[in-house]
Design a protein around this motif. Structure first.
Motif, PDB file in Angstrom:
ATOM      1  N   TYR A 230      54.919 151.379  54.680  1.00 28.52           N
ATOM      2  CA  TYR A 230      55.264 150.192  55.456  1.00 28.52           C
ATOM      3  C   TYR A 230      56.450 150.466  56.374  1.00 28.52           C
ATOM      4  O   TYR A 230      56.485 150.035  57.532  1.00 28.52           O
ATOM      5  CB  TYR A 230      55.593 149.025  54.522  1.00 28.52           C
ATOM      6  CG  TYR A 230      54.394 148.471  53.781  1.00 28.52           C
ATOM      7  CD1 TYR A 230      53.101 148.660  54.257  1.00 28.52           C
ATOM      8  CD2 TYR A 230      54.570 147.762  52.587  1.00 28.52           C
ATOM      9  CE1 TYR A 230      52.008 148.159  53.567  1.00 28.52           C
ATOM     10  CE2 TYR A 230      53.481 147.255  51.897  1.00 28.52           C
ATOM     11  CZ  TYR A 230      52.202 147.462  52.389  1.00 28.52           C
ATOM     12  OH  TYR A 230      51.117 146.960  51.711  1.00 28.52           O
ATOM     13  N   PHE A 234      56.202 150.315  60.409  1.00 29.30           N
ATOM     14  CA  PHE A 234      56.977 149.363  61.194  1.00 29.30           C
ATOM     15  C   PHE A 234      57.747 150.067  62.306  1.00 29.30           C
ATOM     16  O   PHE A 234      57.783 149.606  63.454  1.00 29.30           O
ATOM     17  CB  PHE A 234      57.924 148.601  60.276  1.00 29.30           C
ATOM     18  CG  PHE A 234      58.741 147.559  60.985  1.00 29.30           C
ATOM     19  CD1 PHE A 234      58.143 146.414  61.492  1.00 29.30           C
ATOM     20  CD2 PHE A 234      60.109 147.733  61.157  1.00 29.30           C
ATOM     21  CE1 PHE A 234      58.897 145.454  62.153  1.00 29.30           C
ATOM     22  CE2 PHE A 234      60.867 146.782  61.821  1.00 29.30           C
ATOM     23  CZ  PHE A 234      60.254 145.638  62.318  1.00 29.30           C
ATOM     24  N   SER A 265      51.252 145.079  68.382  1.00 27.51           N
ATOM     25  CA  SER A 265      52.140 144.096  67.758  1.00 27.51           C
ATOM     26  C   SER A 265      51.497 143.412  66.554  1.00 27.51           C
ATOM     27  O   SER A 265      52.198 143.069  65.592  1.00 27.51           O
ATOM     28  CB  SER A 265      52.556 143.044  68.788  1.00 27.51           C
ATOM     29  OG  SER A 265      51.409 142.360  69.303  1.00 27.51           O
ATOM     30  N   LEU A 269      53.438 143.262  63.079  1.00 33.54           N
ATOM     31  CA  LEU A 269      53.905 142.049  62.405  1.00 33.54           C
ATOM     32  C   LEU A 269      53.453 142.017  60.949  1.00 33.54           C
ATOM     33  O   LEU A 269      54.219 141.638  60.050  1.00 33.54           O
ATOM     34  CB  LEU A 269      53.385 140.815  63.153  1.00 33.54           C
ATOM     35  CG  LEU A 269      53.996 140.549  64.528  1.00 33.54           C
ATOM     36  CD1 LEU A 269      53.307 139.369  65.196  1.00 33.54           C
ATOM     37  CD2 LEU A 269      55.494 140.276  64.402  1.00 33.54           C
ATOM     38  N   ILE A 270      52.203 142.416  60.714  1.00 33.31           N
ATOM     39  CA  ILE A 270      51.692 142.406  59.337  1.00 33.31           C
ATOM     40  C   ILE A 270      52.455 143.408  58.471  1.00 33.31           C
ATOM     41  O   ILE A 270      52.895 143.095  57.351  1.00 33.31           O
ATOM     42  CB  ILE A 270      50.185 142.716  59.335  1.00 33.31           C
ATOM     43  CG1 ILE A 270      49.427 141.616  60.091  1.00 33.31           C
ATOM     44  CG2 ILE A 270      49.665 142.839  57.912  1.00 33.31           C
ATOM     45  CD1 ILE A 270      47.950 141.899  60.256  1.00 33.31           C
ATOM     46  N   GLY A 272      55.419 144.634  59.082  1.00 40.90           N
ATOM     47  CA  GLY A 272      56.810 144.208  58.947  1.00 40.90           C
ATOM     48  C   GLY A 272      56.984 143.145  57.877  1.00 40.90           C
ATOM     49  O   GLY A 272      57.958 143.166  57.112  1.00 40.90           O
ATOM     50  N   CYS A 273      56.038 142.204  57.810  1.00 41.02           N
ATOM     51  CA  CYS A 273      56.117 141.166  56.774  1.00 41.02           C
ATOM     52  C   CYS A 273      55.994 141.776  55.377  1.00 41.02           C
ATOM     53  O   CYS A 273      56.738 141.416  54.450  1.00 41.02           O
ATOM     54  CB  CYS A 273      55.020 140.123  56.999  1.00 41.02           C
ATOM     55  SG  CYS A 273      55.243 139.124  58.489  1.00 41.02           S
ATOM     56  N   LYS A 274      55.053 142.700  55.223  1.00 40.58           N
ATOM     57  CA  LYS A 274      54.885 143.343  53.915  1.00 40.58           C
ATOM     58  C   LYS A 274      56.115 144.172  53.552  1.00 40.58           C
ATOM     59  O   LYS A 274      56.506 144.257  52.374  1.00 40.58           O
ATOM     60  CB  LYS A 274      53.632 144.213  53.925  1.00 40.58           C
ATOM     61  CG  LYS A 274      52.336 143.409  54.008  1.00 40.58           C
ATOM     62  CD  LYS A 274      51.125 144.305  53.921  1.00 40.58           C
ATOM     63  CE  LYS A 274      49.838 143.483  53.919  1.00 40.58           C
ATOM     64  NZ  LYS A 274      49.724 142.628  52.708  1.00 40.58           N
ATOM     65  N   LEU A 276      59.263 143.534  54.471  1.00 38.13           N
ATOM     66  CA  LEU A 276      60.328 142.619  54.054  1.00 38.13           C
ATOM     67  C   LEU A 276      60.077 142.082  52.650  1.00 38.13           C
ATOM     68  O   LEU A 276      61.006 141.943  51.844  1.00 38.13           O
ATOM     69  CB  LEU A 276      60.441 141.467  55.053  1.00 38.13           C
ATOM     70  CG  LEU A 276      60.953 141.835  56.450  1.00 38.13           C
ATOM     71  CD1 LEU A 276      60.928 140.611  57.359  1.00 38.13           C
ATOM     72  CD2 LEU A 276      62.364 142.408  56.373  1.00 38.13           C
ATOM     73  N   VAL A 277      58.807 141.776  52.361  1.00 39.77           N
ATOM     74  CA  VAL A 277      58.488 141.286  51.012  1.00 39.77           C
ATOM     75  C   VAL A 277      58.771 142.365  49.964  1.00 39.77           C
ATOM     76  O   VAL A 277      59.297 142.090  48.874  1.00 39.77           O
ATOM     77  CB  VAL A 277      57.018 140.829  50.960  1.00 39.77           C
ATOM     78  CG1 VAL A 277      56.613 140.498  49.521  1.00 39.77           C
ATOM     79  CG2 VAL A 277      56.808 139.618  51.852  1.00 39.77           C
ATOM     80  N   SER A 278      58.441 143.615  50.294  1.00 40.90           N
ATOM     81  CA  SER A 278      58.654 144.709  49.341  1.00 40.90           C
ATOM     82  C   SER A 278      60.140 144.976  49.121  1.00 40.90           C
ATOM     83  O   SER A 278      60.567 145.294  48.003  1.00 40.90           O
ATOM     84  CB  SER A 278      57.966 145.980  49.842  1.00 40.90           C
ATOM     85  OG  SER A 278      56.567 145.761  50.003  1.00 40.90           O
ATOM     86  N   THR A 280      62.585 142.819  49.311  1.00 43.11           N
ATOM     87  CA  THR A 280      63.268 141.714  48.631  1.00 43.11           C
ATOM     88  C   THR A 280      62.930 141.632  47.154  1.00 43.11           C
ATOM     89  O   THR A 280      63.525 140.824  46.431  1.00 43.11           O
ATOM     90  CB  THR A 280      62.896 140.382  49.299  1.00 43.11           C
ATOM     91  OG1 THR A 280      61.472 140.257  49.346  1.00 43.11           O
ATOM     92  CG2 THR A 280      63.459 140.319  50.710  1.00 43.11           C
TER      93      THR A 280
END
Length: 281
Positions: A230, A234, A265, A269-270, A272-274, A276-278, A280
């Motif tokens: 990821y 990104f 993009s 975006l997908i 990047g979201c994964k 950030l979730v990973s 946190t």
């Protein structure tokens, strides 16, 4: 045989009584304020005026006014104006006002002479032909209630400043010339290349700073393989967007740029979201 003749005579007498009749008819001159011309009661047997009505001014407006009993009110009313032999005419619709006290309907046909078509002005003013006004009153049932008679002639006794001509009929239309839009202009090549080099230099400087700071070292990279994918995806999406916009400034079309930017993009975006979730968790 004699009985049939009597029956036919009686039937004709009844239809003549029931036939539509137009009363209080006259022609008024609105602009010049001339004396109105009275017309006889208009029926199927109406005889056209012997003398034409002379129009001396181009800005003249004439008005045909008559009354019809409300129970005999026609479903269709129109006034045709034009030279009969030429087959060219204009049709006018009336303004109808009902008088409930007297049980009558008043019809007004207004003809502005200066708004006549070039064809009618050509025949009437240049060739000095008479323009015949014909009244049409009709119902769906037909029969004696329908009226189609010639009322009067108009003689146009004024001059025309402009040259009039008849409309072209059964001829080829003028050629349609279409001017296509010019190709979209872009900035000059030297400016686009200079801007691209600036963007490329900033991107390389950012990567160099990241390398010097140890962002891509094994200690800083996530130990989890999925998170590392990821992370690299990104960063790759950011580099891909920089490449897409660099191609735009080098001369690529805006539509191609938007298409490529969407392809880069959307996954960015997908991912990047994964990412950030990973991070946190």
């Amino acid at each position: 045989m004699l009985f049939k003749q009597f029956a036919l005579t009686a039937l004709l007498g009844v239809t003549s009584v029931l036939a539509l009749s137009v009363k209080q008819s006259h022609v008024a001159f609105i602009t010049s304020k001339q004396q109105p011309v009275a017309l006889r009661t208009i029926t199927n047997q109406f005889q056209k005026l012997d003398k034409p009505l002379v129009i001396e001014w181009q800005n003249e407006t004439i008005e045909l006014v008559f009354s019809v009993e409300r129970d005999q009110k026609p479903q269709y009313a129109s006034l045709a104006l034009g030279p009969v032999e030429r087959g060219v005419e204009a049709h006018y619709s009336p303004i109808v006002k009902d008088n409930e006290k007297e049980g009558m309907s008043v019809y007004k046909f207004r003809i502005p002479i200066q708004r006549l078509s070039d064809s009618l002005l050509h025949y009437g003013a240049e060739l000095h032909e008479l323009l015949t006004a014909s009244l049409i009153l009709a119902n769906k049932n037909g029969g004696p209630d329908n009226v189609f008679v010639e009322l009067f002639d108009l003689s146009l006794a004024f001059g025309i400043d402009k040259k009039l001509s008849l409309p072209a009929r059964f001829q080829s239309l003028p050629e349609i010339k279409h001017i296509f839009n010019a190709a979209p202009t872009t900035v000059s090549p030297w400016f686009a290349q200079m801007f691209s080099f600036i963007v490329l230099g900033c991107s390389l400087s950012l990567l160099l700073v990241w390398f010097r700071a140890g962002i891509f070292s094994s200690a800083r990279l996530p130990q989890n393989t999925v998170v590392a994918i990821y992370y690299l995806g990104f960063v790759g999406a950011i580099i891909g967007l920089e490449y897409v916009f660099t191609q735009y400034y080098l001369g690529a079309s805006i539509f191609k740029t938007l298409e490529n930017a969407f392809y880069v993009s959307a996954p960015g975006l997908i991912i990047g979201c994964k990412l950030l979730v990973s991070l946190t968790k």
